[in-house]
Design a protein around this motif. Structure first.
Motif, PDB file in Angstrom:
ATOM      1  N   THR A  44      15.723  10.558  -9.064  1.00 14.26           N
ATOM      2  CA  THR A  44      14.363  10.251  -9.524  1.00 14.26           C
ATOM      3  C   THR A  44      13.577   9.483  -8.485  1.00 14.26           C
ATOM      4  N   ILE A  45      14.202   8.472  -7.915  1.00 19.54           N
ATOM      5  CA  ILE A  45      13.476   7.592  -6.995  1.00 19.54           C
ATOM      6  C   ILE A  45      13.379   8.165  -5.584  1.00 19.54           C
ATOM      7  N   ILE A  46      14.113   9.262  -5.315  1.00 19.40           N
ATOM      8  CA  ILE A  46      14.145   9.797  -3.956  1.00 19.40           C
ATOM      9  C   ILE A  46      12.770  10.268  -3.491  1.00 19.40           C
ATOM     10  N   GLU A  47      11.919  10.721  -4.419  1.00 20.81           N
ATOM     11  CA  GLU A  47      10.577  11.135  -4.008  1.00 20.81           C
ATOM     12  C   GLU A  47       9.774   9.944  -3.501  1.00 20.81           C
ATOM     13  N   MET A  48       9.963   8.805  -4.128  1.00 24.59           N
ATOM     14  CA  MET A  48       9.319   7.593  -3.627  1.00 24.59           C
ATOM     15  C   MET A  48       9.862   7.246  -2.247  1.00 24.59           C
ATOM     16  N   VAL A  49      11.158   7.357  -2.079  1.00 29.41           N
ATOM     17  CA  VAL A  49      11.792   7.048  -0.799  1.00 29.41           C
ATOM     18  C   VAL A  49      11.276   7.980   0.292  1.00 29.41           C
ATOM     19  N   ASN A  50      11.159   9.278  -0.012  1.00 28.59           N
ATOM     20  CA  ASN A  50      10.689  10.230   0.996  1.00 28.59           C
ATOM     21  C   ASN A  50       9.273   9.898   1.459  1.00 28.59           C
TER      22      ASN A  50
ATOM     23  N   THR B 192       7.868   6.886   1.414  1.00 26.64           N
ATOM     24  CA  THR B 192       7.886   5.671   2.220  1.00 26.64           C
ATOM     25  C   THR B 192       8.496   5.941   3.599  1.00 26.64           C
ATOM     26  N   ARG B 193       9.418   6.885   3.688  1.00 28.48           N
ATOM     27  CA  ARG B 193       9.952   7.263   4.998  1.00 28.48           C
ATOM     28  C   ARG B 193       8.870   7.936   5.849  1.00 28.48           C
ATOM     29  N   LEU B 194       8.043   8.730   5.217  1.00 25.23           N
ATOM     30  CA  LEU B 194       6.881   9.281   5.924  1.00 25.23           C
ATOM     31  C   LEU B 194       6.056   8.148   6.518  1.00 25.23           C
ATOM     32  N   ASP B 195       5.813   7.111   5.744  1.00 29.03           N
ATOM     33  CA  ASP B 195       5.004   5.988   6.223  1.00 29.03           C
ATOM     34  C   ASP B 195       5.719   5.190   7.314  1.00 29.03           C
ATOM     35  N   CYS B 196       7.041   5.144   7.285  1.00 27.94           N
ATOM     36  CA  CYS B 196       7.772   4.496   8.378  1.00 27.94           C
ATOM     37  C   CYS B 196       7.525   5.234   9.694  1.00 27.94           C
ATOM     38  N   ALA B 197       7.531   6.556   9.630  1.00 27.84           N
ATOM     39  CA  ALA B 197       7.263   7.349  10.834  1.00 27.84           C
ATOM     40  C   ALA B 197       5.833   7.132  11.313  1.00 27.84           C
TER      41      ALA B 197
ATOM     42  N   TYR C  24      11.017  -0.728  10.920  1.00 31.45           N
ATOM     43  CA  TYR C  24      10.960   0.601  10.323  1.00 31.45           C
ATOM     44  C   TYR C  24      12.250   1.387  10.500  1.00 31.45           C
ATOM     45  N   SER C  25      13.086   0.966  11.452  1.00 29.20           N
ATOM     46  CA  SER C  25      14.407   1.580  11.578  1.00 29.20           C
ATOM     47  C   SER C  25      15.344   1.103  10.482  1.00 29.20           C
ATOM     48  N   ILE C  26      15.032  -0.043   9.887  1.00 27.91           N
ATOM     49  CA  ILE C  26      15.876  -0.634   8.840  1.00 27.91           C
ATOM     50  C   ILE C  26      15.344  -0.268   7.457  1.00 27.91           C
ATOM     51  N   TRP C  27      14.041  -0.322   7.308  1.00 25.06           N
ATOM     52  CA  TRP C  27      13.384  -0.085   6.022  1.00 25.06           C
ATOM     53  C   TRP C  27      13.624   1.351   5.561  1.00 25.06           C
ATOM     54  N   GLU C  28      13.965   1.500   4.299  1.00 24.37           N
ATOM     55  CA  GLU C  28      14.171   2.828   3.682  1.00 24.37           C
ATOM     56  C   GLU C  28      15.258   3.642   4.376  1.00 24.37           C
ATOM     57  N   GLY C  29      16.298   2.978   4.812  1.00 26.09           N
ATOM     58  CA  GLY C  29      17.442   3.670   5.390  1.00 26.09           C
ATOM     59  C   GLY C  29      17.570   3.404   6.877  1.00 26.09           C
ATOM     60  N   SER C  30      18.646   2.743   7.288  1.00 25.38           N
ATOM     61  CA  SER C  30      18.877   2.488   8.705  1.00 25.38           C
ATOM     62  C   SER C  30      19.246   3.782   9.415  1.00 25.38           C
ATOM     63  N   GLY C  31      19.396   3.697  10.746  1.00 25.39           N
ATOM     64  CA  GLY C  31      19.598   4.901  11.541  1.00 25.39           C
ATOM     65  C   GLY C  31      20.760   5.759  11.085  1.00 25.39           C
TER      66      GLY C  31
ATOM     67  N   ILE D  23       0.845  -1.198   0.000  1.00 23.03           N
ATOM     68  CA  ILE D  23       0.000   0.000   0.000  1.00 23.03           C
ATOM     69  C   ILE D  23       0.878   1.246   0.000  1.00 23.03           C
ATOM     70  N   SER D  24       1.883   1.250   0.863  1.00 22.95           N
ATOM     71  CA  SER D  24       2.790   2.396   0.963  1.00 22.95           C
ATOM     72  C   SER D  24       3.594   2.585  -0.316  1.00 22.95           C
ATOM     73  N   MET D  25       4.094   1.493  -0.886  1.00 21.27           N
ATOM     74  CA  MET D  25       4.904   1.624  -2.095  1.00 21.27           C
ATOM     75  C   MET D  25       4.075   2.092  -3.285  1.00 21.27           C
ATOM     76  N   THR D  26       2.831   1.687  -3.350  1.00 17.15           N
ATOM     77  CA  THR D  26       1.961   2.170  -4.431  1.00 17.15           C
ATOM     78  C   THR D  26       1.729   3.660  -4.289  1.00 17.15           C
ATOM     79  N   PHE D  27       1.411   4.083  -3.078  1.00 15.34           N
ATOM     80  CA  PHE D  27       1.242   5.506  -2.770  1.00 15.34           C
ATOM     81  C   PHE D  27       2.507   6.287  -3.121  1.00 15.34           C
ATOM     82  N   SER D  28       3.658   5.754  -2.756  1.00 18.05           N
ATOM     83  CA  SER D  28       4.923   6.450  -2.951  1.00 18.05           C
ATOM     84  C   SER D  28       5.402   6.399  -4.394  1.00 18.05           C
TER      85      SER D  28
END
Length: 560
Positions: free
Chosen positions: A296-302, A304-309, A428-435, A141-146
């Motif tokens: 290009t893909i950083i907007e998707m990453v941002n 998904t990071r919102l969703d991790c929070a 969520y600490s690991i997904w889309e970039g560790s600490g 769901i998050s990846m589709t949104f992102s």
């Protein structure tokens, strides 16, 4: 007529002093912090939908879906009975019920469909409630949104894919996208030799003629949700690392060379399929500028990071709800656990942490709402995404672990929801970039984008004058930002990198403190400041100082 032979229950057969199931409650209406945040964020128009999803997710049926989807994990079928490649993942019906519910409530699409104020806030609240019930299925769901955030750089691809991506029809059939009523997007960036260092990727992309079509050969060590219909991936092209859209079926309606090697046997997030995949001349289309794949893909990453929070805040909220429910019904030493002074301190501390997490997650979503028309909010979202992702994801496992302990042994068995929350929290600490990756991103934003630094200071100053403890903390943080940070950047960032976690933590606490004094009760805000931003701090939950009004904090939780 009663039987003349009746067997009396022994004391051991009676369920005395056991807690009743927590069901048939509304996850939205029962959370005053969420309700107020929706109104403050201009999303009152979404209240009917939020109330309905909150009601549904609180039912025994929806709760059972979550248990069944995790007890009956996905099954990979690499080949059919005749030796042909099949590459399909089969899920339990409860997984599909969860997915259908989330898609129909537009968790994957709401901000892209509703071009009005509060759309990101409304969607964040939908996601927060959903992750409380079952977080694993929120990955696709998050990846589709992102994914739509990245595809927007290619108008032609958007025209082709967005109608099906934005559809509120959940269609799990393994068919070409043109034959389906709705499709989902996934992501594949990391490789076994590089991990977070995606520039070390070895997957190759070869152009077909002079078009934007390519053939991809290589692998992905973590490819989330391989049942999705198309994936945004990174691969090395002639001009460097580039971003591509790789569908499961080619435009000609043939299966693409997307070969699922195995599913990961994960500690948590077990309802969701994470896989290793290989590509052998798989068809894909270039997204964005060749050689600029990360940009290009950083907007998707941002996104998904919102969703991790958001998910981390959700786990904390549900852990609190479970702990308070248990302690409100369980007796020990002659009275309810919730009436025991030390347990009251623990629960109040957990409540404060959860509220601060919720406020920060929703504030970040509000920045995503406003960033298209407000440059300051865009800059704030840039740095606050990293800060929030780091801090909330770090706090969640500790918070959930303490809440589990409130249930004692009953919280440690699989009949309880708590083990699932506990296993999910570290993800969520690991997904889309560790600490470390995230904290270095905070430094990157502050050093390269002066507006990000200015936006943080403006955010802090909006809360000035409301409490001396907060003012003192904000003054120290501003000194670090405008003084030590700038000096270190002049001398080279190496000496600052070793302290990046400390800086990010200070910034997160400053943001949460500012939000608490503005939007929480005086009692909750005071307890937060006394226990997080002053010298009277403990090292574990349940160490609120004597000055904290524990009774008022708990009363507010119980009223909800």
């Amino acid at each position: 007529m009663k039987s003349s032979l009746q067997v009396a229950q022994s004391p051991a057969q009676q369920s005395l002093n056991q807690v009743p199931p927590l069901s048939d409650y509304n996850l939205f209406l029962g959370d005053k912090t969420l309700v107020e945040a929706v109104s403050r964020g201009g999303a009152d128009w979404a209240a009917p939908q939020l109330k309905e999803l909150g009601r549904l997710l609180g039912t025994e049926e929806a709760q059972r879906w979550g248990f069944e989807a995790n007890e009956n994990t996905p099954v990979l079928h690499t080949h059919d009975p005749y030796g042909n490649r099949r590459d399909e993942v089969v899920f339990h019906p409860s997984w599909h019920n969860l997915m259908r519910t989330s898609v129909e409530h537009k968790l994957h699409s709401l901000p892209w469909l509703e071009k009005r104020k509060g759309a990101q806030v409304a969607r964040a609240v939908l996601m927060m409630m959903t992750a409380q019930n079952e977080a694993g299925h929120t990955c696709p769901i998050s990846m589709t949104f992102s994914g739509l955030a990245a595809l927007q750089v290619e108008p032609e691809l958007m025209r082709e894919w967005s109608p099906k991506v934005l559809s509120s029809a959940y269609d799990p059939r393994f068919l070409p996208a043109q034959e389906k009523s709705g499709v989902l997007l996934g992501m594949g960036m990391t490789e076994k030799q590089g991990g977070s260092d995606v520039r070390a990727n070895t997957t190759r992309a070869e152009r077909i003629g002079s078009s934007r079509e390519y053939l991809i050969t290589g692998h992905k060590w973590f490819c989330s949700a391989p049942m999705c219909d198309a994936f945004l991936i990174l691969a090395q092209s002639e001009k460097g690392l580039s971003c591509f859209l790789l569908p499961r079926w080619t435009p000609a309606g043939e299966k693409n060379s997307f070969l699922i090697q195995r599913l990961k046997d994960k500690m948590g997030n077990r309802s969701n399929a994470s896989s290793e995949v290989e590509f052998a001349d798989a068809w894909a289309c270039l997204v964005g500028e060749e050689g600029r794949g990360v940009a290009t893909i950083i907007e998707m990453v941002n996104h998904t990071r919102l969703d991790c929070a958001i998910a981390s805040a959700a786990l904390m909220r549900q852990a609190l709800v479970q702990a308070v429910h248990h302690c409100s019904h369980r007796q020990a030493f002659g009275k309810l656990l919730i009436d025991q002074p030390l347990m009251r301190n623990v629960l109040a501390d957990l409540a404060i942490e959860s509220q601060a997490a919720t406020l920060l997650a929703v504030r970040l979503a509000a920045a995503f709402d406003a960033r298209e028309s407000d440059e300051s909010e865009r800059a704030f979202a840039r740095v606050a995404t990293a800060i929030s992702k780091f801090w909330l994801c770090k706090r969640s496992p500790v918070h959930v672990g303490e809440a589990l302990e409130c249930l004692g042994g009953n919280g440690y068995v699989e009949e309880s929801l708590m083990p699932r929350l506990y296993r999910e929290a570290p993800l969520y600490s690991i997904w889309e970039g560790s600490g470390n990756v995230i904290c270095l991103d905070v430094l990157r934003a502050l050093s390269r984008e002066p507006a990000a630094l200015d936006s943080l200071i403006d955010e802090f100053r909006s809360a000035r004058g409301k409490d001396q403890r907060l003012d003192a903390w904000l003054s120290r943080v501003e000194t670090d930002l405008t003084g030590s940070l700038k000096q270190s950047l002049k001398n080279g960032r190496g000496d600052l990198e070793s302290h990046a976690r400390r800086l990010t933590e200070s910034l997160a606490l400053a943001l949460q403190g500012a939000l608490m004094v503005q939007h929480a009760s005086a009692e909750a805000a005071g307890a937060f400041l006394a226990s997080r931003l002053s010298g009277d701090r403990g090292q574990t939950f349940g160490t609120l100082p004597p000055s904290a009004d524990v009774s008022s904090v708990l009363e507010a939780v119980l009223q909800n």
